[in-house]
Every structure is written in structure tokens, then in C-alpha cells.
Design a protein around this motif. Structure first.
Motif, PDB file in Angstrom:
ATOM      1  N   LEU A 148       5.206  27.346  50.718  1.00  0.00           N
ATOM      2  CA  LEU A 148       5.178  26.316  51.754  1.00  0.00           C
ATOM      3  C   LEU A 148       5.806  26.846  53.034  1.00  0.00           C
ATOM      4  N   GLY A 149       6.974  27.445  52.913  1.00  0.00           N
ATOM      5  CA  GLY A 149       7.650  28.012  54.080  1.00  0.00           C
ATOM      6  C   GLY A 149       6.833  29.087  54.757  1.00  0.00           C
ATOM      7  N   ARG A 150       6.199  29.928  53.965  1.00  0.00           N
ATOM      8  CA  ARG A 150       5.377  31.007  54.523  1.00  0.00           C
ATOM      9  C   ARG A 150       4.221  30.445  55.334  1.00  0.00           C
ATOM     10  N   TRP A 151       3.520  29.452  54.780  1.00  0.00           N
ATOM     11  CA  TRP A 151       2.350  28.897  55.490  1.00  0.00           C
ATOM     12  C   TRP A 151       2.750  28.098  56.720  1.00  0.00           C
ATOM     13  N   ILE A 152       3.865  27.384  56.640  1.00  0.00           N
ATOM     14  CA  ILE A 152       4.357  26.666  57.828  1.00  0.00           C
ATOM     15  C   ILE A 152       4.719  27.673  58.908  1.00  0.00           C
ATOM     16  N   SER A 153       5.391  28.741  58.521  1.00  0.00           N
ATOM     17  CA  SER A 153       5.787  29.779  59.470  1.00  0.00           C
ATOM     18  C   SER A 153       4.569  30.430  60.122  1.00  0.00           C
ATOM     19  N   ILE A 154       3.565  30.747  59.328  1.00  0.00           N
ATOM     20  CA  ILE A 154       2.345  31.363  59.870  1.00  0.00           C
ATOM     21  C   ILE A 154       1.670  30.413  60.858  1.00  0.00           C
ATOM     22  N   SER A 186       3.047  13.085  56.911  1.00  0.00           N
ATOM     23  CA  SER A 186       4.061  12.229  56.298  1.00  0.00           C
ATOM     24  C   SER A 186       5.006  13.046  55.417  1.00  0.00           C
ATOM     25  N   THR A 187       4.458  13.939  54.634  1.00  0.00           N
ATOM     26  CA  THR A 187       5.262  14.770  53.745  1.00  0.00           C
ATOM     27  C   THR A 187       6.169  15.710  54.537  1.00  0.00           C
ATOM     28  N   LEU A 188       5.625  16.360  55.559  1.00  0.00           N
ATOM     29  CA  LEU A 188       6.430  17.263  56.387  1.00  0.00           C
ATOM     30  C   LEU A 188       7.519  16.506  57.139  1.00  0.00           C
ATOM     31  N   LYS A 189       7.215  15.290  57.568  1.00  0.00           N
ATOM     32  CA  LYS A 189       8.232  14.478  58.242  1.00  0.00           C
ATOM     33  C   LYS A 189       9.394  14.181  57.295  1.00  0.00           C
ATOM     34  N   LYS A 190       9.074  13.775  56.062  1.00  0.00           N
ATOM     35  CA  LYS A 190      10.126  13.491  55.082  1.00  0.00           C
ATOM     36  C   LYS A 190      10.987  14.727  54.842  1.00  0.00           C
ATOM     37  N   MET A 191      10.337  15.866  54.666  1.00  0.00           N
ATOM     38  CA  MET A 191      11.072  17.104  54.403  1.00  0.00           C
ATOM     39  C   MET A 191      11.923  17.495  55.616  1.00  0.00           C
ATOM     40  N   SER A 192      11.372  17.329  56.805  1.00  0.00           N
ATOM     41  CA  SER A 192      12.099  17.680  58.027  1.00  0.00           C
ATOM     42  C   SER A 192      13.312  16.784  58.219  1.00  0.00           C
ATOM     43  N   LEU A 193      13.158  15.490  57.977  1.00  0.00           N
ATOM     44  CA  LEU A 193      14.288  14.569  58.122  1.00  0.00           C
ATOM     45  C   LEU A 193      15.391  14.892  57.120  1.00  0.00           C
ATOM     46  N   ARG A 194      15.002  15.283  55.900  1.00  0.00           N
ATOM     47  CA  ARG A 194      16.006  15.690  54.911  1.00  0.00           C
ATOM     48  C   ARG A 194      16.710  16.969  55.354  1.00  0.00           C
ATOM     49  N   ALA A 195      15.928  17.892  55.910  1.00  0.00           N
ATOM     50  CA  ALA A 195      16.520  19.152  56.392  1.00  0.00           C
ATOM     51  C   ALA A 195      17.487  18.876  57.535  1.00  0.00           C
ATOM     52  N   LEU A 196      17.118  17.987  58.441  1.00  0.00           N
ATOM     53  CA  LEU A 196      18.011  17.633  59.546  1.00  0.00           C
ATOM     54  C   LEU A 196      19.285  16.985  59.030  1.00  0.00           C
ATOM     55  N   GLU A 197      19.127  16.091  58.067  1.00  0.00           N
ATOM     56  CA  GLU A 197      20.287  15.422  57.492  1.00  0.00           C
ATOM     57  C   GLU A 197      21.219  16.435  56.833  1.00  0.00           C
ATOM     58  N   GLU A 198      20.657  17.351  56.086  1.00  0.00           N
ATOM     59  CA  GLU A 198      21.462  18.368  55.392  1.00  0.00           C
ATOM     60  C   GLU A 198      22.171  19.285  56.394  1.00  0.00           C
ATOM     61  N   THR A 199      21.465  19.736  57.402  1.00  0.00           N
ATOM     62  CA  THR A 199      22.109  20.631  58.360  1.00  0.00           C
ATOM     63  C   THR A 199      23.133  19.895  59.213  1.00  0.00           C
ATOM     64  N   ASN A 200      22.922  18.608  59.458  1.00  0.00           N
ATOM     65  CA  ASN A 200      23.935  17.824  60.160  1.00  0.00           C
ATOM     66  C   ASN A 200      25.191  17.704  59.302  1.00  0.00           C
ATOM     67  N   ASN A 201      25.022  17.542  57.979  1.00  0.00           N
ATOM     68  CA  ASN A 201      26.175  17.463  57.070  1.00  0.00           C
ATOM     69  C   ASN A 201      26.925  18.788  57.051  1.00  0.00           C
ATOM     70  N   ILE A 202      26.200  19.898  57.082  1.00  0.00           N
ATOM     71  CA  ILE A 202      26.829  21.215  57.083  1.00  0.00           C
ATOM     72  C   ILE A 202      27.636  21.401  58.358  1.00  0.00           C
ATOM     73  N   ASN A 203      27.067  20.971  59.493  1.00  0.00           N
ATOM     74  CA  ASN A 203      27.753  21.119  60.781  1.00  0.00           C
ATOM     75  C   ASN A 203      29.018  20.287  60.865  1.00  0.00           C
ATOM     76  N   LYS A 204      29.118  19.213  60.059  1.00  0.00           N
ATOM     77  CA  LYS A 204      30.286  18.334  60.097  1.00  0.00           C
ATOM     78  C   LYS A 204      31.455  18.903  59.302  1.00  0.00           C
ATOM     79  N   THR A 205      31.176  19.844  58.409  1.00  0.00           N
ATOM     80  CA  THR A 205      32.257  20.391  57.584  1.00  0.00           C
ATOM     81  C   THR A 205      32.923  21.581  58.213  1.00  0.00           C
TER      82      THR A 205
END
Length: 149
Positions: A8-14, A130-149
Motif C-alpha cells: 500500500l505504501g509503495r503504490w501510494i508513494s509511486i 474514504s479508506t485513505l482518509k480514515k488511515m490518514s486521520l489515524r496517522a495524523l492522530e498518532e503523530t500528534n500523540n508522538i509530538n506531545k510526548t
């Protein structure tokens, strides 16, 4: 066995990298790059916005946004002016030059969309989006949590 997330990451990147190449090539004569056109699109859609609003719409680092906007201003596509409601802030607006290339930019995007979505139904595109949006929002949430620590 192949890793579905790696695939998935490879094809999105391409897809992303090829789109950047396409935009850079198609808008080269206008001196608009793949890192700049997105800000013009939001200004076409919304009229006046400030730099912070543009950064948050795209979840882009404020420094990267500032650099792209500075280049667009230098090229004559946008102008800055004091915000009437907040004298410390500047609003951004399109210039006549930007308005003259609006149709060209949208046609370029439409051409890309048609090229990559041949034989893909509207329902499939909606599901992918819709699927990419869900995954992106989760990624944003996770990276925001990382930035808070």
C-alpha cells in the motif's frame, strides 16, 4: 509472503511521486510547482486565507507553507495584506495573474484524474478515498500523540 502495508505504501508513494512529476511538467511554463499549486487551489475555493489556515488545511509544516507562499508571491500569483480583524496577521489573496491561469490548472488536474481513473468506477474511487482518509486521520492522530510526548 508480501506485506499488504508495504505494498500500500509503495503504490501510494509511486502515485504521489508520479503526480508531482506530472504537475511540474504540465505547469512548468507557468512557473508553478507541485508544492505551490495546492495553495492556489485553496485560494481559488476560499478567496482570502492566512498562512496558518493554509498550513492546517493540508497538514503541512508552517515553514514549508511559508516557503511556497513566498515563492508564489515573488512570482506574482498571490499578494499579502493586513488582516482587518487581526492587525498582527496577514491575509493572502490571488492576483490577476493567478486568476488568468485558474482554468489551466483545473484542466491539468482533471486530465490527471481521467488518466489515473480509467476503468475505475465512481463507487471504487469513493471507497478508496474514504479508506485513505480514515488511515490518514489515524496517522495524523498518532503523530500528534508522538509530538506531545
Amino acid at each position: 509472503m508480501e506485506n499488504v502495508y508495504e505494498e500500500l505504501g509503495r503504490w501510494i508513494s509511486i502515485l504521489y511521486r508520479r503526480f508531482q512529476v506530472y504537475i511540474n511538467n504540465e505547469l512548468k511554463d507557468l512557473d508553478i510547482t507541485s508544492s505551490e499549486y495546492i495553495f492556489l487551489i485553496k485560494l481559488y475555493e476560499n478567496g482570502e486565507l492566512n498562512q496558518e489556515e493554509l498550513s492546517s488545511i493540508y497538514y503541512i509544516d508552517k515553514g514549508a507553507t511559508a516557503r511556497s507562499l513566498k515563492r508564489l508571491e515573488k512570482k506574482g500569483y498571490i499578494k499579502r495584506f493586513k488582516d482587518k480583524h487581526d492587525k498582527r496577521s496577514y491575509k493572502l489573496a490571488l492576483t490577476e495573474k493567478a486568476l488568468l491561469v485558474k482554468t489551466r490548472i483545473y484542466k491539468t488536474l482533471e486530465s490527471w484524474d481521467k488518466t489515473i481513473s480509467v476503468d475505475i468506477t465512481t463507487e471504487e474511487l469513493k471507497k478508496i478515498s474514504s479508506t485513505l482518509k480514515k488511515m490518514s486521520l489515524r496517522a495524523l492522530e498518532e503523530t500528534n500523540n508522538i509530538n506531545k510526548t
